[in-house]
Scaffold this active site. Sequence first.
Site, short mmCIF file in Angstrom:
data_model
loop_
_atom_site.label_atom_id
_atom_site.label_comp_id
_atom_site.label_asym_id
_atom_site.label_seq_id
_atom_site.Cartn_x
_atom_site.Cartn_y
_atom_site.Cartn_z
N CYS A 160 -21.90 -4.16 -7.98
CA CYS A 160 -21.35 -2.84 -7.64
C CYS A 160 -19.95 -3.03 -7.08
O CYS A 160 -19.11 -3.64 -7.72
CB CYS A 160 -22.28 -2.09 -6.68
SG CYS A 160 -22.62 -2.94 -5.13
N ARG A 205 -25.24 -1.65 -3.34
CA ARG A 205 -25.90 -0.82 -4.34
C ARG A 205 -26.58 -1.69 -5.40
O ARG A 205 -27.66 -1.35 -5.90
CB ARG A 205 -24.89 0.13 -5.00
CG ARG A 205 -24.45 1.28 -4.12
CD ARG A 205 -23.36 2.13 -4.78
NE ARG A 205 -22.07 1.45 -4.80
CZ ARG A 205 -20.98 1.92 -5.40
NH1 ARG A 205 -21.04 3.08 -6.05
NH2 ARG A 205 -19.85 1.26 -5.34
#
Length: 283
Positions: free
Chosen positions: A241, A246
Site C-alpha cells: 500500500c 492497509r
Amino acid sequence: MAEYAKPDALVTSDWLAEHLQDPDIRILDVDEDTEAYAKGHIPGAIGVHWRKDLQAQLERDFVGPEAFAALLDRFGIKPETRVILYGGNKNWFAAYAYWYFKYYGHERVQLLNGGRKKWELEGRPLVTDAPGTIATRGYPVPRSNDNIRAYRDQVATEIVGKAGKGLVDVRSPEEYRGESLAPAHLPQEGAQRGGHIPGARNIPWGKAVDPDQETFLSAEQLSQLYQGEGITPDQEIVAYCRIGERSAHTWFVLHELLGYPNVRNYDGSWTEWGSLVRAPIEK
C-alpha cells in the site's frame, strides 16, 4: 458455504463480551486515530499508539525484537497470552498489529470481527479509564518470520514480471493511477512519484469488509473478489500500500481467512518504491 481457513483468527463481539474478565486474555486497542482510545474503548483494553509503540523512532522500520519483548512486558503479555486486537476504520491498524505479532511469532492473537464499529452498533459498553498497572513478566526476545514480509529487492527481482507471482496494490484507485500519494483524508505526502508497481492488480483493501458493520465478507465472497482479479492460491503473492498497514489487512484476508499459503506484506510499500532511483513505475 465454505468457512474461513483459520476461523480462530477472529473472535466475535458476543464472545468477547462474555470473556472480558478472563485473566488469560489481553485486549489491545490499535487505531489509526491515536486519540480514539481516550474517547472510549472496550473495558479492560490497553491503548497501543501505533507510531510510538510499534514504529522505530529513527529509521523507517518497526521496532526490533528486543523492543517488541519490552512492549509486551509492559502490557503484561506472556507467550501463551491470548491477545485480542481491535480498532476503528475496518480494523485498519489492528490488522497491521496482527501481522506484526505474527511476524514476531506470537501465535495466540486474534482480531475482533467488526472492530470498534460493530461493538458500538450493538450498544456494548465503552469506558474512558485505562487499566491499572500491569506487572511485567519477562517476555522472551522473539525471532522474526521473514516468510510473511517482503523487501524491495525481493519484489524487484522475484515478483515483478515473473510468472506465477501475484502483486496486489491495495490502495485507492486514485493512488493506484498516480493521481494522489495518500488516502484522501491524509496529507498528500510520502513517495516522490505517483503510480504503481508494474503488473500490480488494484484491489482496495476495504472491499474485503462489509461497509455497514465492518465485518469481513464471507470466505466465498472473498474468494470471488481476489480470484476474479487473478489473485489465486497457487501464486506467490505480495501485497503493498503506502506504508504497509492497509496491505497487512489484505495479508490477513488472503493468508489467514482464505488460507493462501504464500503471501507476504511489502511494508516498505509505495513510500519506498515511489522514491527509489530507477524503480519501474506504471500509471
